[in-house]
Motif scaffolding. Structure first.
Motif, PDB file in Angstrom:
ATOM      1  N   PRO A 118      29.632  34.333  26.079  1.00  0.00           N
ATOM      2  CA  PRO A 118      28.693  35.416  25.749  1.00  0.00           C
ATOM      3  C   PRO A 118      28.703  35.836  24.286  1.00  0.00           C
ATOM      4  O   PRO A 118      29.498  35.353  23.467  1.00  0.00           O
ATOM      5  N   ILE A 123      29.577  39.005  21.983  1.00  0.00           N
ATOM      6  CA  ILE A 123      30.418  40.199  22.095  1.00  0.00           C
ATOM      7  C   ILE A 123      30.542  40.857  20.730  1.00  0.00           C
ATOM      8  O   ILE A 123      30.191  40.271  19.699  1.00  0.00           O
ATOM      9  N   PHE A 156      34.816  32.699  31.426  1.00  0.00           N
ATOM     10  CA  PHE A 156      34.905  34.162  31.336  1.00  0.00           C
ATOM     11  C   PHE A 156      34.254  34.794  32.553  1.00  0.00           C
ATOM     12  O   PHE A 156      33.485  34.147  33.289  1.00  0.00           O
ATOM     13  N   THR A 157      34.558  36.060  32.761  1.00  0.00           N
ATOM     14  CA  THR A 157      33.849  36.897  33.725  1.00  0.00           C
ATOM     15  C   THR A 157      33.506  38.199  33.025  1.00  0.00           C
ATOM     16  O   THR A 157      34.241  38.667  32.144  1.00  0.00           O
ATOM     17  N   GLU A 158      32.384  38.784  33.424  1.00  0.00           N
ATOM     18  CA  GLU A 158      31.936  40.039  32.804  1.00  0.00           C
ATOM     19  C   GLU A 158      32.238  41.204  33.731  1.00  0.00           C
ATOM     20  O   GLU A 158      31.900  41.183  34.907  1.00  0.00           O
ATOM     21  N   ASN A 159      32.885  42.217  33.177  1.00  0.00           N
ATOM     22  CA  ASN A 159      33.150  43.448  33.910  1.00  0.00           C
ATOM     23  C   ASN A 159      32.366  44.593  33.281  1.00  0.00           C
ATOM     24  O   ASN A 159      31.729  44.432  32.233  1.00  0.00           O
ATOM     25  N   GLU A 160      32.426  45.743  33.913  1.00  0.00           N
ATOM     26  CA  GLU A 160      31.621  46.875  33.449  1.00  0.00           C
ATOM     27  C   GLU A 160      32.014  47.321  32.044  1.00  0.00           C
ATOM     28  O   GLU A 160      31.159  47.623  31.222  1.00  0.00           O
ATOM     29  N   TRP A 212      35.041  42.245  28.641  1.00  0.00           N
ATOM     30  CA  TRP A 212      34.901  40.806  28.911  1.00  0.00           C
ATOM     31  C   TRP A 212      36.284  40.254  29.218  1.00  0.00           C
ATOM     32  O   TRP A 212      37.252  40.584  28.538  1.00  0.00           O
ATOM     33  N   GLU A 213      36.364  39.413  30.227  1.00  0.00           N
ATOM     34  CA  GLU A 213      37.640  38.769  30.561  1.00  0.00           C
ATOM     35  C   GLU A 213      37.503  37.263  30.379  1.00  0.00           C
ATOM     36  O   GLU A 213      36.772  36.600  31.119  1.00  0.00           O
ATOM     37  N   THR A 263      41.374  40.155  27.636  1.00  0.00           N
ATOM     38  CA  THR A 263      40.184  40.993  27.737  1.00  0.00           C
ATOM     39  C   THR A 263      39.821  41.566  26.360  1.00  0.00           C
ATOM     40  O   THR A 263      40.686  41.803  25.506  1.00  0.00           O
ATOM     41  N   LYS A 270      34.061  46.108  25.668  1.00  0.00           N
ATOM     42  CA  LYS A 270      32.650  46.018  25.272  1.00  0.00           C
ATOM     43  C   LYS A 270      32.341  47.066  24.214  1.00  0.00           C
ATOM     44  O   LYS A 270      32.940  48.123  24.171  1.00  0.00           O
TER      45      LYS A 270
END
Length: 349
Positions: free
Chosen positions: A238, A240, A273-277, A280-281, A346, A349
Motif C-alpha cells: 500500500p 502509507i 500485509f494486512t490493513e487494520n483500522e 498497517w501490519e 506495524t 496510519k
C-alpha cells in the motif's frame, strides 16, 4: 371596628352618649386603629409568607448546591483513589481518609504544586537530554569520519600490497590478505550501522506518502538474491505515511536476513500485509532455519548475532525495531526451528 367589641361598648352607653359627637369620634378612632392593625397584620402575614417562600427557595438552592458539591467531592475522591496514590497525607503527615471539600481542595492544591515542580524538572531533564543527544549525534558523525578514513586507507594499502606481490604470495598469504580486507569491510559496516542507529529519530525528513510497493521493488533490484531463493509479494503493497528511506531500511534488513539465514535448497521469502483500522501490519516470511523462542527478544538487541555470517554485524534488527518504534508501531516474530520465521511489524496510519 371589631363587631363584638362594638356591640359590647354600645351596650354600656346610654342613648345620649351613643349619639354624642365626641363619643362617636372616639369610637371612629378606635375603629380606625383596628382597621390599621388589621391592614398591618395582613401586610405582615404577606411579608412573612414572601420571606418564607424566598427562604424556602434559597434553602432549596443551597441544598442543591451542597448536593452538587458532594457529588464533585465524591468524584474527586474516586479520582484520587483511581490514581492509586496509596495512603494520602497532608504536608504535616496527617492521614486523609474521608476528604471533605476543604481538605480535598488543599490536597489538590498541594498535588498541583508538586506536579508543577515535577514538570519543571522534567522540562529541564528533557532539555539536558536533547543537548546530550545532539552531542552524541555529533560525536557519532565525528567518530564515523575519523574511523572510516584510516580504514579505507588501510584497505587501499593492502590492495596495493597484494597487486604488487601477488606473484610471490602463496595461498596462505593470499588468504591472510583476504581475511584482513574482510575484517576491514566488517568494521566499516559496523561503523555505518552505529551511525545509522544513532541518527534514527533525530534526522527525520518529515512524514509523506510512501509507495511501499515501489520502495520494496527498489530493494529487490539492489540486493543480491541467490538463484535458489524465490521472493514473492502476495499482493501489491500500500501507500502509507512515513519516510521512504526508513521504510526501506526495515524491509532491507528483514529481507536480507530471510535470504542469508535460509538453508533450504529451494528457499522462499514471502512479503505481504494486512490493513487494520489504525495501522498497517506488514510481514516478511521465510522457510529457513527458524529461531528458538528463547532468542526472540535477544535478536532485537544491538550487536546480537546467533551465528557468524559474512557481512552480519548484529545491527539490522535493532535498527528495524528502532524505526518501527519511532513510527509508534511494534515488531515481533513467530518462528519454528527448521521450518522458518515470520517477522511482523506495524506502522500507524
Amino acid at each position: 371596628m371589631n363587631s363584638l367589641l362594638k356591640r359590647q361598648i354600645r351596650k354600656h352607653l346610654s342613648d345620649d352618649l351613643a349619639e354624642n359627637e365626641q363619643v362617636k369620634a372616639f369610637l371612629d378612632a378606635v375603629n380606625l386603629s383596628y382597621n390599621n392593625f388589621d391592614e398591618q397584620f395582613v401586610m405582615q402575614q404577606r411579608a412573612m409568607q414572601l420571606s418564607s417562600e424566598e427562604l424556602f427557595t434559597a434553602n432549596q438552592k443551597l441544598q442543591e448546591e451542597a448536593n452538587a458539591q458532594k457529588v464533585v467531592i465524591n468524584k474527586l475522591n474516586n479520582v484520587v483513589k483511581a490514581l492509586n496514590l496509596g495512603q494520602l497525607t497532608t504536608e504535616d503527615g496527617q492521614e486523609l481518609v474521608n476528604l471533605d471539600g476543604q481538605k480535598l481542595a488543599n490536597f489538590i492544591e498541594s498535588q498541583a504544586q508538586k506536579i508543577a515542580e515535577a514538570n519543571q524538572q522534567r522540562e529541564k531533564l528533557l532539555e539536558e537530554l536533547s543537548y546530550q543527544n545532539q552531542e552524541l549525534s555529533d560525536y557519532a558523525h565525528m567518530i564515523s569520519h575519523d574511523l572510516k578514513s584510516p580504514l579505507r586507507s588501510l584497505d587501499t594499502l593492502i590492495l596495493w600490497l597484494y597487486d604488487d606481490n601477488q606473484e610471490t604470495f602463496n595461498e596462505s598469504d593470499k588468504h591472510t590478505i583476504y581475511q584482513i580486507r574482510s575484517h576491514v569491510e566488517k568494521m566499516e559496516l559496523l561503523i555505518n550501522g552505529i551511525l545509522e542507529y544513532s541518527t534514527i529519530g533525530r534526522a527525520q525528513e518529515g512524514m509523506y506518502i510512501v509507495d511501499v510497493d515501489y520502495a520494496v521493488n527498489e530493494i529487490l533490484g539492489r540486493i543480491e538474491i541467490p538463484d535458489n531463493i524465490t521472493i514473492e509479494k502476495k499482493q501489491q503493497l500500500p501507500l502509507i505515511k512515513g519516510e521512504k528511506y526508513r521504510i526501506q531500511q526495515i524491509f532491507r534488513n528483514l529481507i536480507t536476513n530471510a535470504i542469508n539465514f535460509n538453508d533450504k535448497k529451494q528457499g522462499k521469502v514471502e512479503i505481504g500485509f494486512t490493513e487494520n483500522e489504525d495501522f498497517w501490519e506488514f510481514y516478511v516470511k521465510d522457510n529457513g532455519k527458524g529461531i528458538e523462542e528463547k532468542y526472540f527478544d535477544r535478536i532485537f538487541k544491538t550487536f546480537e548475532k546467533l551465528e557468524i555470517k559474512v557481512g552480519a554485524i548484529g545491527m539490522g534488527l535493532s535498527i528495524a525495531k528502532k524505526i518501527v518504534t519511532m513510527y509508534g508501531g511494534n515488531i515481533w516474530l513467530k518462528s519454528k526451528v527448521d521450518m522458518g520465521s515470520t517477522f511482523y511489524f506495524t506502522i500507524k496510519k
